[in-house]
Scaffold this motif. Structure first.
Motif, PDB file in Angstrom:
ATOM      1  N   GLU A 308      16.947  32.154 -30.227  1.00 57.06           N
ATOM      2  CA  GLU A 308      15.559  31.950 -30.643  1.00 57.06           C
ATOM      3  C   GLU A 308      14.840  30.904 -29.788  1.00 57.06           C
ATOM      4  OE1 GLU A 308      15.985  30.877 -34.682  1.00 57.06           O
ATOM      5  OE2 GLU A 308      16.280  32.958 -35.412  1.00 57.06           O
ATOM      6  N   GLY A 309      15.569  30.293 -28.847  1.00 59.20           N
ATOM      7  CA  GLY A 309      14.918  29.374 -27.918  1.00 59.20           C
ATOM      8  C   GLY A 309      15.271  27.919 -28.105  1.00 59.20           C
ATOM      9  N   ASP A 310      16.096  27.606 -29.115  1.00 56.65           N
ATOM     10  CA  ASP A 310      16.470  26.214 -29.332  1.00 56.65           C
ATOM     11  C   ASP A 310      17.661  25.877 -28.430  1.00 56.65           C
ATOM     12  OD1 ASP A 310      16.910  23.687 -30.194  1.00 56.65           O
ATOM     13  OD2 ASP A 310      17.486  24.214 -32.255  1.00 56.65           O
ATOM     14  N   LEU A 311      17.352  25.574 -27.167  1.00 55.97           N
ATOM     15  CA  LEU A 311      18.419  25.325 -26.196  1.00 55.97           C
ATOM     16  C   LEU A 311      19.023  23.946 -26.339  1.00 55.97           C
ATOM     17  CD1 LEU A 311      16.842  26.987 -23.041  1.00 55.97           C
ATOM     18  CD2 LEU A 311      18.426  27.955 -24.700  1.00 55.97           C
ATOM     19  N   THR A 312      18.485  23.113 -27.240  1.00 56.66           N
ATOM     20  CA  THR A 312      19.070  21.784 -27.468  1.00 56.66           C
ATOM     21  C   THR A 312      20.175  21.817 -28.520  1.00 56.66           C
ATOM     22  OG1 THR A 312      17.391  21.283 -29.146  1.00 56.66           O
ATOM     23  CG2 THR A 312      16.882  20.703 -26.862  1.00 56.66           C
ATOM     24  N   HIS A 313      20.294  22.938 -29.211  1.00 59.11           N
ATOM     25  CA  HIS A 313      21.316  23.036 -30.269  1.00 59.11           C
ATOM     26  C   HIS A 313      22.710  23.141 -29.641  1.00 59.11           C
ATOM     27  CE1 HIS A 313      23.128  24.052 -34.094  1.00 59.11           C
ATOM     28  NE2 HIS A 313      23.706  25.106 -33.512  1.00 59.11           N
ATOM     29  N   ARG A 314      23.686  22.505 -30.294  1.00 57.06           N
ATOM     30  CA  ARG A 314      25.065  22.568 -29.840  1.00 57.06           C
ATOM     31  C   ARG A 314      25.975  22.939 -31.007  1.00 57.06           C
ATOM     32  NH1 ARG A 314      22.537  22.730 -26.056  1.00 57.06           N
ATOM     33  NH2 ARG A 314      22.616  21.481 -24.139  1.00 57.06           N
ATOM     34  N   VAL A 315      26.975  23.781 -30.721  1.00 55.94           N
ATOM     35  CA  VAL A 315      27.949  24.203 -31.731  1.00 55.94           C
ATOM     36  C   VAL A 315      29.113  23.228 -31.714  1.00 55.94           C
ATOM     37  CG1 VAL A 315      29.470  26.047 -32.512  1.00 55.94           C
ATOM     38  CG2 VAL A 315      27.286  26.608 -31.419  1.00 55.94           C
ATOM     39  N   VAL A 316      29.386  22.597 -32.873  1.00 55.91           N
ATOM     40  CA  VAL A 316      30.457  21.605 -32.978  1.00 55.91           C
ATOM     41  C   VAL A 316      31.611  22.212 -33.772  1.00 55.91           C
ATOM     42  CG1 VAL A 316      31.091  19.299 -33.762  1.00 55.91           C
ATOM     43  CG2 VAL A 316      28.772  19.736 -32.895  1.00 55.91           C
TER      44      VAL A 316
END
Length: 602
Positions: A308-316
């Motif tokens: 969706e464009g949230d390229l700052t999100h990270r999977v922990v």
């Protein structure tokens, strides 16, 4: 769900087949018990019959026949067969020749010879009478065998009374489980032998019991358990075996709760194992959910947010397995995409600025082109109008005064000038429309006037005698409020297009009103169009390819201008055509168009 479903399915099958097998095994066991008791009873009766036949084979009978000396054989029979209480030798004339009893002869009330017994023995067979009770309690049976002096020579009948209480021991020793037992009954329901001797002595009749009825029923399914009630009203399962020679039945019974106890225990064990399996499946599902499903859900949600464009999100994830490696790969991909998008946005902004500048230049060029065409078209119309006017004057003034060849040349000049003027007018109209300078001047008028003017303009284009123009106007059309000149031009263009491509046949113009919409249809029988040409028939400077393009000529502006005029009048145009079968143009226009000044049509 998969593991639980498999366990439930396997458990249900196991329970079902266990129940079937246990029930069949119980039925087989009870049937074997009943058949064993029936065999012992039959063997007991056969043994009595054998001993009676042995008594009739004495040497005295062969030498002296049936006489009073035969009593010795009868006494010996009583000695070797305790179940026989009395025996009588009866001659063929029905008179008793000798008899013996376990009590004194004077006190014995000897049963008279049964006619059936004498008749059966006289024919060389043995006879077994129905059960009867002596002294109102003990069951007895009469057995009769033939007495033969020589083989085939019957001289009398040996009749014996057998006490059936000796069968009781055989029946009493039978046990089916803890509470099961067996008993013997006659077809009439009289109880012959039972572990509870008092029931026999009470002369209980069991004909009303379902298991007794089923035992003598030839349609009964032998070997199957029958659920029924016993004498005391307890629910029992039973099986039976018949003693055919005596017309008796042996029935083995067992209390239902005891008979099915092993089945219930097996079902309980299977159900317990199934429950344990389901619990294990649930625990395994929870473990899988925590170890696999939840991390996968986190990966899915992270991929969705990145998508969706949230390229700052990270999977922990901290699972320490391949899923954590996949999460790290996702995070690396998101970082790379973020860097790529940052550079891409800058490039897009630069390209957008360049494109906007180019579009502005193109718009300016297009406006200059439109103004140039409008100015040039206007400048060309003045000399062309003069040429056409002077040519018509010359033709009119010199009629029949100059040679025919010169007259024909002047007409060719006139036709060429009019064609050129038509082309210039089309270019001027197209340039006005593109420049947004075409104005709609609405006025009230009748459609008949416009159609007459259009028809008079097109009629010279028709092939003389080969093409017929038919006009059909509905009287319900009434008064229209729209741009008269543009409507006339639309009709002229459509009729002119039809006349151009119709060598022979008919051109039909139809008009009617549908609510607030004017319907115009131009139908011709001309050459028609290929299906591929319908996609670009309304495009500027496009004509159908093939031989017709060179034969009929033209600039390809008539139909595109028509479509733009229809759009300018808030209408719609559609075409249907088939090669060799003519064309059909349908125009839909509002009957009331408010004057709106200039309208730009793309």
């Amino acid at each position: 769900m998969l593991i639980g479903g498999g366990l439930i399915a396997s458990g249900a099958l196991e329970i079902y087949f266990t129940y079937r097998e246990s029930r069949d095994h119980l039925a087989l066991l009870q049937r074997e018990v009943a058949a064993g008791v029936a065999f012992k009873i039959e063997r007991f009766v056969q043994e009595l019959e054998r001993m009676m036949l042995a008594s009739t084979k004495s040497r005295d009978v062969a030498v002296h026949g049936l006489s009073s000396e035969f009593k010795f054989e009868l006494e010996r029979l009583l000695l070797v067969a305790p179940a026989i209480t009395s025996a009588t030798a009866i001659a063929t004339d029905g008179l008793s020749r000798a008899q013996a009893s376990r009590v004194s002869i004077a006190s014995v009330q000897t049963a008279p010879a049964a006619p059936d017994a004498v008749r059966a023995a006289a024919q060389g067979g043995s006879y077994f009478s129905p059960v009867y009770f002596v002294r109102g309690s003990e069951p007895y049976m009469t057995i009769a065998v033939p007495i033969e002096r020589f083989a085939g020579e019957i001289i009398g009948v040996l009749q014996a009374e057998a006490n059936l209480k000796y069968i009781w021991d055989e029946v009493a020793r039978v046990r089916v489980g803890k509470s099961g037992y067996a008993y013997a009954v006659t077809r009439s329901g009289d109880l012959v032998a039972h572990p509870d001797i008092s029931l026999v002595l009470q002369r209980r009749n069991l004909a009303h019991l379902e298991q007794v009825k089923a035992a003598f029923d030839p349609e009964s399914t032998d070997g199957k358990n029958r659920a029924s009630l016993d004498l005391r009203g307890n629910k029992v399962v039973s099986s039976s075996a018949v003693v055919p020679r005596l017309d008796w039945a042996v029935i083995s019974e067992q209390r239902a709760d005891e008979a099915y106890a092993s089945i219930y225990a097996s079902l309980l064990r299977s159900s317990t194992l199934l429950l344990i399996g389901l619990v294990v499946a649930l625990v395994a599902s929870i473990f899988v959910a925590r170890r696999v499903v939840l991390p996968l859900r986190s990966l899915r949600e992270g991929a969705q947010r990145i998508g969706e464009g949230d390229l700052t999100h990270r999977v922990v994830l901290r699972t320490g397995d391949e899923l954590e490696a996949v999460a790290d790969a996702f995070n690396g991909m998101a970082g790379a995409l973020r860097d790529s998008y940052a550079g891409l946005e800058q490039k897009i902004e630069q390209r957008t600025r360049d494109l906007s500048a180019a579009n502005q230049r193109l718009d300016e060029v297009s406006k200059h082109k439109s103004r140039f065409l409008a100015n040039m078209s206007h400048e060309l119309r003045t000399p062309l109008t003069a040429i056409i006017g002077f040519t018509r004057v010359v033709l009119r003034k010199t009629e029949e005064q100059i040679p025919a060849l010169q007259t024909e040349n002047l007409r060719k000049v006139l036709v060429s000038a009019e064609s050129l003027l038509t082309l210039v007018n089309e270019l001027l109209d197209l340039s006005k429309i593109e420049a947004g300078r075409m104005e709609v001047r609405a006025e009230a008028f009748g459609l008949e006037q416009v159609v007459e003017a259009a028809v008079s303009t097109v009629e010279p284009m028709l092939k003389d005698g080969e093409v017929r123009l038919v006009v059909e106007l509905s009287p319900e059309i009434g008064t229209l409020r729209t741009d008269r000149e543009k409507l006339r031009q639309i009709i002229v263009n459509l009729l002119g297009n039809a006349a151009k491509f119709t060598e022979q046949g008919e051109i039909r113009l139809s008009a009617w009103r549908e609510n607030t919409t004017l319907k115009l249809v131009v139908l011709d029988t001309g050459i028609g169009m290929e299906q591929e040409a319908l996609a670009y028939v309304f495009e500027e400077f496009r004509q159908a390819e093939g031989a017709s393009a060179g034969k009929y000529g033209g600039t390809g502006l008539g139909l595109p201008i028509t479509r733009r005029l229809v759009t300018l009048l808030r209408g719609d145009i559609a075409v249907e055509s088939e090669s060799g079968n003519g064309s059909r143009f349908t125009v839909s226009l509002p009957t009331d168009v408010n004057e709106g000044g200039s309208h730009h049509v793309a």
